[in-house]
Design an enzyme around this catalytic site. Structure first.
Site, PDB file in Angstrom:
ATOM      1  CD  GLU A  17      -2.925   1.274   0.685  1.00 62.88           C
ATOM      2  OE1 GLU A  17      -3.374   2.577   0.653  1.00 62.88           O
ATOM      3  OE2 GLU A  17      -3.130   0.481  -0.281  1.00 62.88           O
ATOM      4  CB  CYS A  64      -4.575   3.607   5.142  1.00 63.31           C
ATOM      5  SG  CYS A  64      -3.982   1.925   4.378  1.00 63.31           S
ATOM      6  CB  CYS A  67      -5.029   0.114   8.048  1.00 62.74           C
ATOM      7  SG  CYS A  67      -3.921  -1.180   7.847  1.00 62.74           S
ATOM      8  CG  HIS A  71      -5.467   5.029  10.259  1.00 63.04           C
ATOM      9  ND1 HIS A  71      -4.529   5.626  11.036  1.00 63.04           N
ATOM     10  CD2 HIS A  71      -4.879   4.362   9.256  1.00 63.04           C
ATOM     11  CE1 HIS A  71      -3.302   5.288  10.452  1.00 63.04           C
ATOM     12  NE2 HIS A  71      -3.761   4.475   9.405  1.00 63.04           N
ATOM     13  NE  ARG A 481       0.293  -2.945   6.433  1.00 67.40           N
ATOM     14  CZ  ARG A 481      -1.141  -3.362   6.055  1.00 67.40           C
ATOM     15  NH1 ARG A 481      -1.994  -3.219   6.939  1.00 67.40           N
ATOM     16  NH2 ARG A 481      -1.421  -3.634   5.043  1.00 67.40           N
ATOM     17  CB  SER A 504       4.186   1.426   7.686  1.00 69.62           C
ATOM     18  OG  SER A 504       3.565   0.218   7.390  1.00 69.62           O
ATOM     19  CB  CYS A 548       0.581   0.203   5.255  1.00 70.09           C
ATOM     20  SG  CYS A 548      -0.836   1.048   4.753  1.00 70.09           S
ATOM     21  CB  CYS A 551      -0.341   4.144   7.186  1.00 69.62           C
ATOM     22  SG  CYS A 551      -2.122   3.393   6.958  1.00 69.62           S
TER      23      CYS A 551
END
Length: 569
Positions: A17, A64, A67, A71, A481, A504, A548, A551
């Site tokens: 992502e 994102c 996810c 969030h 993650r 991330s 990701c 993010c």
């Protein structure tokens, strides 16, 4: 994928992502230096300033496209923490269901559709014998934690998968399979196991859809759920009403969970163990910082004193359990450094409450700024987060469920617990986390049903944001993650500052002011590279973190437009 002497640049890293660039130097067939560069600029935190805190969750889940729910949930918790808003047990259970089931979808997609093709040679599967593949597939029940055979692990299923693959290859339009490193020197699986993996790749598409549907039933939409509000959820609970969450919908959710749970237990786990067996040396490659952080999650009561998942901090050989989101060491210990990130902040190192996203782009500079991601640190330690941190924290804290699944997977794969800090170990840890998510989803569904026998409340509405003083708060969530945290300052009833420190960012971040590499960069050091023009090993290590990058960076709408307006009744 340019190669210049001993330098390899992979830009972009695909099957993730967001946009990520990786640079490495190779000497003597191994990586001798590395850089991780997030290549996108976001900035939603800046948009948040001046907005009503009650609408923060709707905007921040746009960080994102994967996810989204994590969030939204983390943002809600941030505002509830700042304003001390209690949440009913039923709301926690519904939120937990969304969180655990979204994680299941994420982990299934990551293994089968984002990283499996680093280990599985699709082209090789064309020469597989379906009868042999069927027999091997049937034997994989030995790797299932419930010892159950998967009904489609058969000759007919393998033949059908091979026929579909042959027809697809026959079109000469390979699409996403066109640029794979097929035939690479380190592709080790037999044609039959490659065929099994391809058959399960196709099946995984259906099961990730099923669990995403369950999230949508509760959240009204997926991605970007719509059922959250400060103080609970807007999902009305009335088991006798067609206009609310009733028993019919609950049973629908359970059926989708049942189907997905069987796939995880009987297909996902055995596949991870089987593939790991062929690449056992990869449990010794890709090691990074031996420091880990995970927070408690899956709250089980309104007082936030009981959690399904245990949290903990491991710094070297020192472990300390985190039992509450109010842990002062946790709240004070997190900082972000921008020495090598494209920001111009008042200070290179700031606490998230004071976080800034002032862009200062310089182009990619090897010894200067080279990433839009910041460099988070815990108590000035390079620290990794993710499924590996969560399972190790739970294991060290004595969580019986975590110990059960870690010991099962480790014993079947023939590896030790420390070896989970590796490329293959991160994939195994994510599979273990999937088992945990299945069990906790069932526990939360059961608790919801039991509690609703006497109490069907689902929200404590916050009708007005107080303006009497300044408020600060933080929300935590163990996202797929790793540890996610949102930080807020509220003044005059509006958001004064907002920061998100995402998983991330912890792992993809660049060097800090002391020149210390981030976990991605560390994991690449000394990694063997068999073919300079096919750096499969680099891809494997980075994909094992499930990047990701959308993010991990920070953006702004240059026109400052309002993205969403949330009405509180």
């Amino acid at each position: 994928m340019p190669v210049n002497g001993n330098r390899i640049t992979v830009d972009p890293i695909t099957r993730i992502e967001g946009h990520l660039r990786i640079d490495v130097e190779v000497e003597g067939g191994k990586v001798s230096n590395s850089w991780s560069s997030a290549q996108a600029f976001r900035g939603i935190e800046t948009i948040m300033r001046g907005k009503d805190p009650r609408s923060a969750w709707a905007m921040t889940q746009r960080f994102c496209g994967v996810c989204t729910t994590t969030h939204a949930l983390c943002s809600i918790r941030t505002v509830e923490d700042a304003l001390n808003v209690p949440v009913p047990v039923n709301a926690h259970m519904l939120r937990n269901l969304v969180s655990t089931m979204q994680s299941l979808q994420d982990h299934i997609v990551h293994f089968y559709h984002l990283t499996a093709l680093d280990w599985v040679d699709i082209v090789s599967a064309l020469s597989a014998d379906p009868a042999t593949a069927g027999k091997i597939a049937e034997s994989l029940a030995a790797y299932s934690p419930i010892g159950k055979a998967w009904p489609t692990n058969s000759f007919n299923a393998m033949k059908n998968a091979k026929d579909r693959l042959a027809a697809f290859v026959g079109t000469k339009n390979l699409g996403i399979y066109g640029s794979g490193y097929w035939g690479h020197k380190d592709m080790r699986l037999t044609p039959e196991i490659n065929l099994i993996a391809f058959a399960h790749y196709l099946e995984a598409l259906e099961y990730q859809r099923k669990i995403a549907e369950a999230v949508a039933i509760i959240g009204s939409k997926n991605p970007h759920i719509q059922n959250l509000t400060v103080g609970g959820v807007s999902t009305a609970i009335n088991f006798d009403s067609m206009a609310a969450l009733n028993m019919e919908r609950v049973q629908w959710i359970k059926k989708l969970l049942d189907d997905t749970a069987d796939f995880v237990r009987c297909v996902y786990i055995p596949d991870v163990i089987a593939i790991a067996g062929a690449y056992k040396d990869w449990f010794n490659l890709g090691k990074c910082s031996p420091n880990y952080i995970a927070v408690p999650d899956i709250p089980m009561n309104s007082e936030l004193t009981e959690f399904g998942l245990k949290g903990g901090i491991i710094i070297g050989d020192n472990f300390r359990e985190i039992k509450t989101w109010k842990d002062e060491a946790l709240r004070k210990g997190i900082t972000e450094n921008t020495t090598h990130a494209w920001y111009k902040n008042p200070q290179d190192t700031l606490h998230p409450y004071d976080g800034e996203q002032i862009p200062s782009y310089t182009d990619w500079q090897e010894n200067g700024k080279y990433s839009w991601a910041k460099a988070p640190r815990f108590e000035d330690n390079v620290t990794q987060t993710g499924p590996i941190s969560q399972v190790l924290a739970g294991y060290m804290a004595g969580d019986p469920l975590v110990k059960k699944y870690v010991d099962f997977v480790a014993s079947k794969a023939g590896v030790t617990i420390p070896q989970l800090n590796s490329v293959m170990g991160r994939n195994a840890a994510r599979a273990i986390r999937s088992l945990l998510m299945v069990d906790h989803a069932y526990l939360c569904l059961e608790k919801l049903l039991d509690n609703c026998k006497t109490d069907q409340s689902y929200v404590n509405y916050l009708k007005e944001v107080p303006t009497d003083k300044e408020y600060i708060g933080v929300g935590f969530n163990e996202a797929p993650r790793g540890m996610l945290s949102h930080w807020i300052k509220i003044k005059n009833g509006l958001i004064e500052n907002y920061s998100a420190v995402v998983p991330s960012t912890w792992t993809a971040g660049p060097r800090d002011d002391k020149g210390r590499k981030g976990p991605y960069e560390e994991s690449l050091m000394n990694l063997p590279v068999a073919e300079m023009d096919k750096p499969l090993e680099i891809i494997r290590s980075i994909h094992s973190f499930d990047p990701c990058i959308a993010c991990a960076v920070h953006t702004i709408d240059p026109e400052g437009k309002e993205i969403v307006n949330v009405k509180i009744r």
